[in-house]
Design an enzyme around this catalytic site. Structure first.
Site, short mmCIF file in Angstrom:
data_model
loop_
_atom_site.label_atom_id
_atom_site.label_comp_id
_atom_site.label_asym_id
_atom_site.label_seq_id
_atom_site.Cartn_x
_atom_site.Cartn_y
_atom_site.Cartn_z
N ASP A 49 -62.28 39.13 -28.98
CA ASP A 49 -62.01 37.58 -28.73
C ASP A 49 -61.43 37.29 -27.54
OD1 ASP A 49 -63.80 37.01 -30.94
OD2 ASP A 49 -62.31 36.05 -32.25
N ASN A 84 -65.99 38.50 -32.83
CA ASN A 84 -67.20 37.77 -33.32
C ASN A 84 -67.26 36.57 -32.29
OD1 ASN A 84 -64.55 36.60 -34.29
ND2 ASN A 84 -65.59 35.20 -35.12
N HIS A 85 -66.26 36.07 -31.38
CA HIS A 85 -66.49 35.13 -30.25
C HIS A 85 -67.34 35.61 -29.16
CE1 HIS A 85 -64.72 31.44 -31.93
NE2 HIS A 85 -64.18 32.40 -32.75
N HIS A 161 -61.94 44.25 -35.48
CA HIS A 161 -61.80 43.04 -35.47
C HIS A 161 -62.53 42.28 -36.95
CE1 HIS A 161 -61.51 39.07 -32.88
NE2 HIS A 161 -62.49 38.71 -33.96
N HIS A 190 -58.70 38.87 -34.89
CA HIS A 190 -59.58 38.05 -35.68
C HIS A 190 -58.47 37.12 -36.31
CE1 HIS A 190 -63.11 36.31 -37.23
NE2 HIS A 190 -62.78 36.72 -38.45
N HIS A 192 -55.16 35.12 -36.24
CA HIS A 192 -54.44 34.51 -35.24
C HIS A 192 -52.95 34.75 -35.45
CE1 HIS A 192 -57.79 32.08 -33.19
NE2 HIS A 192 -57.80 33.37 -33.43
#
Length: 372
Positions: A49, A84-85, A161, A190, A192
């Site tokens: 990310d 994932n982003h 992640h 993943h 935060h």
């Protein structure tokens, strides 16, 4: 031998749809880079990310290149997995990491078909990229291969992640026992919030580096307790949790959970906001206030905050949300992010359905083909 573990920069994210918050996230990332250069570690690992979107805006790409080129100039390689982003939702769209690799060359090492790299013939670095829940069995196969390939090395790091139990007790995708037990450092992205946990009888460390800025109001209390930034690890001697050091960056001030029930609460909150005006950045405010003080308070703090979200409360403390300096869309997007759902996909589908877009089904189909 030192390394830096960083994750979840989310370059390009516009919290509250504000330029200032987008710039905050760039500044936090570049502050991390400057601190890394001061430390001069042997290498950097990044657990995904880097970007908020697989099609990041120009400013996000520019910021990433600026930071990573600084590392390249100092001969500090970076090992990076997709979160994932970072992964495109359509097979036809390119990955932003491809562009970065063309510029950075061998100073940026990723984990696609090749699931591992070796630093300086000494440190084995494995990487498993983010996958959706139904593809986790393939991840277990990758872990087996990584574990097998690492057998001849004494210093070993693994990047991942995913949401892992017990750090996420609900809605987790993997468990901590799914990971090899003889790696020195298991480096997560993943989640935060920062987390460090000794495993393997204290000889290994399981870690989440956390995000480098406050991406959601739900992260504020953890930021006050644990900070934001990155981890610095030292593989020179015997490795354990004491070999890891937090390196912090400073984020914009968030004032949350403020309750203004009377004139005294009102005065204290205004004075606190005024005291923060000496800081470079105006604070973000979340508060509840009784009805009879709402209008005067709203007027008095208009120039004291970057962004405010205020709820009115009646004398019985029953709350009703007032959408103030917010739109339904902003609140909806923040809710999606807090639920750790794909903001771009869910909000994009919402917009298409509102507009009766006939391509809605194709949009969903492309997304699930790319992810499932």
């Amino acid at each position: 031998m030192q390394f830096v573990h960083m994750a979840d920069n989310h370059l390009g994210y516009r919290q509250y749809n504000l330029d200032e918050r987008e710039n905050d996230i760039y500044e936090s990332f570049l502050e991390c880079i400057d601190k890394i250069i001061e430390i001069r570690p042997d290498f950097v690992i990044h657990s995904g990310d880097l970007f908020e979107s697989p099609q990041p805006p120009v400013n996000a790409i520019r910021c990433a290149m600026e930071g990573l080129l600084k590392l390249k100039e100092k001969n500090i390689p970076i090992y990076l997995i997709h979160g994932n982003h970072d992964i495109p939702k359509s097979q036809q769209k390119g990955k932003p990491f491809g562009l970065l690799k063309k510029i950075l060359g061998n100073s940026l090492l990723t984990f696609g078909k090749n699931k591992s790299h070796v630093f300086n013939s000494e440190v084995f670095i494995g990487g498993i990229e983010y996958v959706s829940q139904n593809k986790i069995p393939k991840t277990y196969e990758d872990l087996e291969k990584i574990n097998s390939d690492s057998k001849d090395y004494k210093k070993k790091i693994l990047l991942f992640h995913q949401s892992v139990s017990p750090f996420i007790p609900q809605s987790f995708e993997m468990q901590i026992t799914d990971f090899p037990d003889d790696f020195n450092y298991i480096a997560g992205g993943h989640i935060h919030q920062r987390a460090l946990k000794p495993i393997n009888d204290g000889n290994s460390v399981f870690s989440y580096a956390g995000s480098t800025d406050i991406m959601s109001v739900s992260e504020v209390n953890d930021y006050k307790k644990n900070g934001k930034g990155f981890y610095l690890g030292d593989l020179s001697g015997d490795f354990d949790i004491n070999s890891i050091q937090k390196i912090d960056v400073e984020c914009r001030t968030f004032l949350i959970d403020k309750k203004i029930k009377n004139e005294n609460d009102y005065k204290k909150t205004v004075e606190e906001l005024q005291s923060l005006q000496d800081e470079k950045k105006k604070p973000v405010l979340y508060c509840d206030i009784v009805e009879n003080l709402f209008n005067s308070f709203n007027d008095e703090i208009a120039d004291l905050t970057l962004y405010k979200r205020i709820s009115r409360i009646d004398e019985n403390l029953e709350e009703s949300l007032i959408i103030n300096e917010s739109s339904i869309e902003e609140i909806f997007q923040e809710y999606i992010k807090n639920k750790e759902m794909d903001v771009n996909f869910v909000y994009g589908l919402y917009k298409k359905l509102l507009e009766n877009d006939c391509d809605s089904l194709l949009y969903v189909n492309d997304y699930f083909k790319g992810n499932y």
